[in-house]
Motif scaffolding. Structure first.
Motif, PDB file in Angstrom:
ATOM      1  N   GLU A 192      22.672  18.917 -35.074  1.00  0.00           N
ATOM      2  CA  GLU A 192      22.296  19.971 -36.013  1.00  0.00           C
ATOM      3  C   GLU A 192      23.415  20.103 -37.041  1.00  0.00           C
ATOM      4  O   GLU A 192      24.573  19.983 -36.714  1.00  0.00           O
ATOM      5  CB  GLU A 192      22.110  21.314 -35.278  1.00  0.00           C
ATOM      6  CG  GLU A 192      21.015  21.239 -34.225  1.00  0.00           C
ATOM      7  CD  GLU A 192      20.737  22.585 -33.563  1.00  0.00           C
ATOM      8  OE1 GLU A 192      20.682  23.612 -34.269  1.00  0.00           O
ATOM      9  OE2 GLU A 192      20.566  22.596 -32.328  1.00  0.00           O
ATOM     10  N   THR A 233      17.220  23.604 -32.886  1.00  0.00           N
ATOM     11  CA  THR A 233      17.580  23.747 -31.464  1.00  0.00           C
ATOM     12  C   THR A 233      16.334  23.665 -30.582  1.00  0.00           C
ATOM     13  O   THR A 233      16.364  23.055 -29.503  1.00  0.00           O
ATOM     14  CB  THR A 233      18.318  25.080 -31.220  1.00  0.00           C
ATOM     15  OG1 THR A 233      19.521  25.078 -31.987  1.00  0.00           O
ATOM     16  CG2 THR A 233      18.658  25.274 -29.747  1.00  0.00           C
ATOM     17  N   SER A 289      21.885  26.945 -27.165  1.00  0.00           N
ATOM     18  CA  SER A 289      22.308  26.463 -28.482  1.00  0.00           C
ATOM     19  C   SER A 289      23.810  26.238 -28.452  1.00  0.00           C
ATOM     20  O   SER A 289      24.550  27.119 -28.027  1.00  0.00           O
ATOM     21  CB  SER A 289      21.975  27.503 -29.547  1.00  0.00           C
ATOM     22  OG  SER A 289      22.523  27.068 -30.786  1.00  0.00           O
ATOM     23  N   ASP A 294      25.965  21.093 -32.532  1.00  0.00           N
ATOM     24  CA  ASP A 294      25.642  22.031 -33.601  1.00  0.00           C
ATOM     25  C   ASP A 294      26.926  22.158 -34.412  1.00  0.00           C
ATOM     26  O   ASP A 294      27.892  22.807 -33.979  1.00  0.00           O
ATOM     27  CB  ASP A 294      25.221  23.389 -33.031  1.00  0.00           C
ATOM     28  CG  ASP A 294      24.889  24.389 -34.137  1.00  0.00           C
ATOM     29  OD1 ASP A 294      25.312  24.159 -35.292  1.00  0.00           O
ATOM     30  OD2 ASP A 294      24.226  25.390 -33.848  1.00  0.00           O
TER      31      ASP A 294
HETATM   32 MG   LIG Z   1      20.230  25.677 -33.765  1.00  0.00          MG
END
Ligand SMILES: [Mg+2]
Ligand SMILES: Nc1ncnc2c1ncn2[C@@H]1O[C@H](COP(=O)(O)OP(=O)(O)OP(=O)(O)O)[C@@H](O)[C@H]1O
Length: 127
Positions: free
Chosen positions: A80, A13, A32, A53
């Protein structure tokens, strides 16, 4: 697309935040996307940056509902936990793998490029 790999807390992140701020504006808040799974930045005159993410993705197909295919088509995708995509993970990508560095609090990053990314990076070197 850029796949951000590495253990929990390895710096994915933080890298995405620095990337988004460097391309768009230093003042941008980059939370995030732990719970939202995706945040989108830029647009209009800038190439949009989609920051995913996928840690909490329950099934690879759910990525479609997040607009994953649209993201690949229209802008830069920073992802991510890309392994959550399973077979949907595009072959053409840059993998950045973050890890602990040699001194406390430091980090390492290893890059692996698919053929088109390799050419792109070689092209930059020629400039
Ligand atoms: Mg992260
Ligand atoms: N390059 C770096 N050098 C030193 N510390 C860092 C670096 N990058 C991140 N950190 C620190 O590591 C911690 C975790 O970073 P970050 O949230 O970016 O990890 P993450 O890989 O995104 O984790 P998650 O898997 O939970 O999403 C933060 O406290 C951050 O300040």
């Amino acid at each position: 697309m850029i796949a951000l790999r590495g253990e929990l807390g390895s710096g994915k992140t933080s890298f995405a935040r620095a990337f988004i701020r460097a391309r768009l504006a230093e003042s941008i808040e980059v939370p995030s996307p732990t719970f939202t799974l995706v945040e989108i930045y830029g647009g209009e005159s800038d190439l949009p940056i989609w920051h995913f993410d996928l840690y909490r993705l329950s099934a690879a197909a759910e990525a479609r509902e997040l607009g994953f295919e649209e993201a690949l088509g229209e802008g830069i995708s920073l992802i991510e936990w890309p392994e959550r995509l399973g077979p949907l993970l595009p072959a053409e990508r840059l993998d950045l793998t973050f890890g602990a560095g040699p001194t406390p609090g430091s980090r390492t990053v290893a890059a692996a490029a698919s053929p088109s990314w390799h050419n792109r990076i070689e092209g930059l070197r020629g400039v």
